[in-house]
Scaffold this active site. Structure first.
Site, PDB file in Angstrom:
ATOM      1  N   ILE A  26       0.940  -1.367  -0.031  1.00  0.00           N
ATOM      2  CA  ILE A  26      -0.230  -0.006  -0.146  1.00  0.00           C
ATOM      3  C   ILE A  26       0.819   1.460  -0.029  1.00  0.00           C
ATOM      4  CG2 ILE A  26      -1.913   1.208   1.222  1.00  0.00           C
ATOM      5  CD1 ILE A  26      -2.422  -2.043   0.097  1.00  0.00           C
ATOM      6  N   LYS A  27       0.576   2.179  -1.113  1.00  0.00           N
ATOM      7  CA  LYS A  27       1.350   3.429  -1.301  1.00  0.00           C
ATOM      8  C   LYS A  27       0.814   4.163  -0.394  1.00  0.00           C
ATOM      9  CE  LYS A  27       3.830   4.296  -5.553  1.00  0.00           C
ATOM     10  NZ  LYS A  27       3.721   4.870  -7.007  1.00  0.00           N
ATOM     11  N   ILE A  28       1.468   4.909   0.609  1.00  0.00           N
ATOM     12  CA  ILE A  28       0.925   5.910   1.495  1.00  0.00           C
ATOM     13  C   ILE A  28       1.819   7.338   1.222  1.00  0.00           C
ATOM     14  CG2 ILE A  28       0.760   6.491   4.000  1.00  0.00           C
ATOM     15  CD1 ILE A  28      -1.038   4.240   3.480  1.00  0.00           C
TER      16      ILE A  28
END
Ligand code: E4P
Length: 214
Positions: free
Chosen positions: A82-84
């Site tokens: 997951i890109k945050i």
């Protein structure tokens, strides 16, 4: 060095896999919007053809919303990352997600201390954007060099993804300084294999071979 492909285009990903150059995929909302189709469908298609890690970005700005999105996205496949975004709220989310065993890639990093903070929060990957720094006459690759030093000083296992790659020289420089991963657009991936002298040499070999054929 691992090569990820920086695209949401299914054909490009398939071609990259055939070339043996797709250890993983990174996407972002801009790349998904270029595909002009339902992003959920695109994401599922990508996950169905890629074995390595696939980075999918959250849209929410607050940590609670980011965590909710992240849980949904991570349920789509065992290889999701997951890109945050590198924000205060983002770092809160990374802490929570890392405790839940959800892998994260902190994106939009432009200076080494941001990468250090992401690693401290528990990020699995950090993505410094070198091309966008070069675009404004800053030295993008120095961020990678300094981040490598910092992670090595303190033994962080967070992997560094060299992102926003514009040309083969970026890949060369990243490899020389020992970056873990380069995420590469398809056009650059193709450029990596070609050289005008290879083309000229091959043409000459074939021509000479023709001349001795009976
Ligand atoms: C990284 O994960 C990003 O998707 C990407 O490298 C951004 O690159 P750009 O600066 O070409 O948009």
């Amino acid at each position: 060095m691992k090569f990820f492909i920086d695209t949401a285009n299914i054909e490009e990903i398939k071609k990259g896999i055939e070339m043996g150059l797709v250890d993983g995929v990174t996407t972002n909302p801009t790349l998904l919007s270029k595909e002009k189709k339902d992003p959920q469908r695109t994401i599922k298609e990508i996950l169905s053809i890629v074995e390595g890690p696939v980075s999918l970005e959250v849209i929410a700005k607050d940590s609670k919303g980011m965590c909710e999105e992240a849980r949904k996205l991570s349920s789509l496949g065992t290889n999701t990352v997951i890109k945050i975004p590198m924000t205060e709220e983002g770092m809160k989310a990374v802490r929570v997600l890392s405790q839940e065993g959800i892998k994260t890639n902190v994106t939009l990093i432009f200076q080494p201390v941001q990468a250090l903070i992401a690693a401290k929060a528990g990020a699995d990957y950090v993505s410094p954007f070198i091309g966008r720094l070069d675009d404004i006459s800053a030295r993008g690759m120095e961020v990678i060099e300094d981040t490598i030093t910092i992670f090595s000083n303190y033994g962080y296992e967070t992997e560094i993804i060299v992102a926003s790659i514009r040309h083969p020289l970026h890949v060369l420089q990243a490899a020389i300084i020992g970056a873990d991963i380069a995420t590469i657009p398809f056009n650059v991936l193709k450029q990596l294999m070609s050289h005008p002298l290879t083309d000229i040499g091959l043409e000459r070999f074939l021509k000479d071979w023709e001349s001795i054929k009976k």
